[in-house]
Design a protein around this motif. Structure first.
Motif, PDB file in Angstrom:
ATOM      1  N   THR A  64       8.914  12.372  56.841  1.00 49.08           N
ATOM      2  CA  THR A  64       9.427  13.667  56.387  1.00 49.08           C
ATOM      3  C   THR A  64       8.308  14.698  56.199  1.00 49.08           C
ATOM      4  N   GLY A  65       7.121  14.397  56.708  1.00 46.37           N
ATOM      5  CA  GLY A  65       6.030  15.365  56.695  1.00 46.37           C
ATOM      6  C   GLY A  65       5.227  15.432  55.422  1.00 46.37           C
ATOM      7  N   ARG A  66       5.394  14.493  54.526  1.00 49.84           N
ATOM      8  CA  ARG A  66       4.632  14.511  53.269  1.00 49.84           C
ATOM      9  C   ARG A  66       3.448  13.539  53.389  1.00 49.84           C
ATOM     10  N   GLY A  67       2.478  13.943  54.163  1.00 46.39           N
ATOM     11  CA  GLY A  67       1.350  13.082  54.484  1.00 46.39           C
ATOM     12  C   GLY A  67       0.537  12.665  53.276  1.00 46.39           C
ATOM     13  N   ARG A  68       0.322  13.604  52.342  1.00 50.25           N
ATOM     14  CA  ARG A  68      -0.485  13.282  51.163  1.00 50.25           C
ATOM     15  C   ARG A  68       0.221  12.221  50.314  1.00 50.25           C
ATOM     16  N   LEU A  69       1.529  12.351  50.154  1.00 46.17           N
ATOM     17  CA  LEU A  69       2.296  11.363  49.394  1.00 46.17           C
ATOM     18  C   LEU A  69       2.263  10.009  50.103  1.00 46.17           C
ATOM     19  N   ALA A  70       2.348  10.044  51.436  1.00 48.75           N
ATOM     20  CA  ALA A  70       2.309   8.794  52.196  1.00 48.75           C
ATOM     21  C   ALA A  70       0.998   8.052  51.940  1.00 48.75           C
ATOM     22  N   GLU A  71      -0.118   8.785  51.890  1.00 47.61           N
ATOM     23  CA  GLU A  71      -1.416   8.149  51.623  1.00 47.61           C
ATOM     24  C   GLU A  71      -1.450   7.554  50.224  1.00 47.61           C
ATOM     25  N   ASP A  72      -0.883   8.288  49.250  1.00 53.43           N
ATOM     26  CA  ASP A  72      -0.867   7.773  47.880  1.00 53.43           C
ATOM     27  C   ASP A  72      -0.030   6.501  47.772  1.00 53.43           C
ATOM     28  N   LEU A  73       1.110   6.485  48.444  1.00 55.71           N
ATOM     29  CA  LEU A  73       1.977   5.303  48.402  1.00 55.71           C
ATOM     30  C   LEU A  73       1.326   4.111  49.114  1.00 55.71           C
ATOM     31  N   LEU A  74       0.620   4.395  50.200  1.00 56.84           N
ATOM     32  CA  LEU A  74      -0.089   3.314  50.890  1.00 56.84           C
ATOM     33  C   LEU A  74      -1.199   2.755  50.006  1.00 56.84           C
ATOM     34  N   ALA A  75      -1.899   3.642  49.304  1.00 59.22           N
ATOM     35  CA  ALA A  75      -2.943   3.189  48.379  1.00 59.22           C
ATOM     36  C   ALA A  75      -2.336   2.311  47.287  1.00 59.22           C
TER      37      ALA A  75
END
Length: 319
Positions: A64-75
């Motif tokens: 959905t285009g929320r790249g920063r959130l995706a990185e946080d969730l992966l972390a």
């Protein structure tokens, strides 16, 4: 399969995981790939189930285009995998560290016979079991040695590992003895046939499959051994029957087995080898003393000698 329809807890099918992976940015995909086992196979691990939930939300955020959130969730998923208590059989766990393989050369000398005046007699042997080898030798003047070895992924030995181990044991003792006037006792007729051929000058004869390309340290062991034997016409090499009670052969056999077991991780007491050598050498020297007193021939090899070896024929090398 769309990312949004992935279930949060159950493991992902491999093709679903791969389909998600190709749509992620390269830096993110590399990190997700390290969690492949957690995502696709660690079904029974509670820790990985929590991490999979964060991983699924990461996929949805990226879509959905929320790249920063995706990185946080992966972390967050990486954090759970790193610090969580995994099930013992969890495939995401790193493999246990391999035991340190001790392939070092152990050599020693029993000083009691260092100044023994008679001709040098040496015996060699090799041990091979379940992919691990051991080499052993003993000399009548008290010198002894052993080394374990385990072939790597690019093993230059070829198919005849037992034969080549026997020849490597011979190389080990000759490098230390450095004297062509030695009587060498070997319990492998196959190894002796190569040694006799090399002494006759046929140094190009090598066991089938043995890689002749130079090693990092120089020419291969058997190439160096062949050259050495070809220049020592006074070296006598005789056959001794294995496990027949010959003290020197039994010593070499025991050292080779000890080296192999040590390479497999078994704890071998430091003084065990030297004590074993001293016991067998004492028995051998006692035998020689009794033979001298009774004026009977010494019990050296009493097998195939220099006179009988030529009758073996060159065709025996293929045996």
């Amino acid at each position: 399969m769309p990312i949004t329809t992935l279930r949060p807890i159950t493991t992902l099918r491999l093709h679903d995981f791969d389909a998600v992976l190709v749509r992620l940015p390269a830096p993110l995909a590399d990190r997700v790939q390290r969690l492949r086992a957690c995502a696709t196979r660690a079904y029974g691990c509670t820790c990985c189930r929590v991490a999979r939930r964060a991983l699924r939300l990461c996929f949805e955020a990226q879509e959905t285009g929320r790249g920063r959130l995706a990185e946080d969730l992966l972390a967050e998923a990486e954090y759970y995998v790193a610090i969580g208590t995994h099930q013992a059989s969890c495939p995401q766990l790193p493999p246990p560290p391999r035991k340190r393989v001790d392939t070092s050369l152990s050599q020693g000398e029993v000083k009691r016979w260092a100044n023994h005046s008679g001709p040098l007699v040496a015996a060699t042997d090799a041990s091979w079991k379940r992919g691990t080898g051991g080499l052993g030798y003993v000399v009548s003047d008290g010198r002894w040695g052993m080394r374990g070895w385990r072939p790597g992924n690019q093993d230059p030995t070829g198919k005849r590992k037992v034969l080549i181990s026997e020849l490597r044991a011979v190389s080990l003792v000759l490098e230390r003895v450095g004297d062509g006037r030695t009587l060498l006792l070997v319990d492998s007729l196959s190894a002796l046939r190569f040694l006799w051929a090399w002494q006759r000058g046929d140094v190009s004869c090598m066991p089938e499959g043995y890689d002749l390309r130079p090693r990092r340290y120089g020419p291969p062991t058997l190439v160096r051994l062949a050259e050495r034997v070809s220049t020592w016409p006074s070296l006598r090499m005789e056959h001794v029957k294995a496990h027949s009670g010959h003290p020197l052969n039994e010593t070499a056999d025991s050292l080779a087995s000890m080296a192999r077991r040590r390479t497999d991780g078994e704890l071998v007491p430091a003084g065990r080898a030297e004590g074993l050598v001293e016991t067998f050498l004492r028995a051998w020297h006692d035998d020689q003393s009794h033979a001298d007193q009774s004026h009977t021939p010494r019990h050296n090899g009493q097998g195939h000698t220099a006179q009988s070896r030529d009758r073996q024929g060159d065709n025996a090398l293929a045996a």
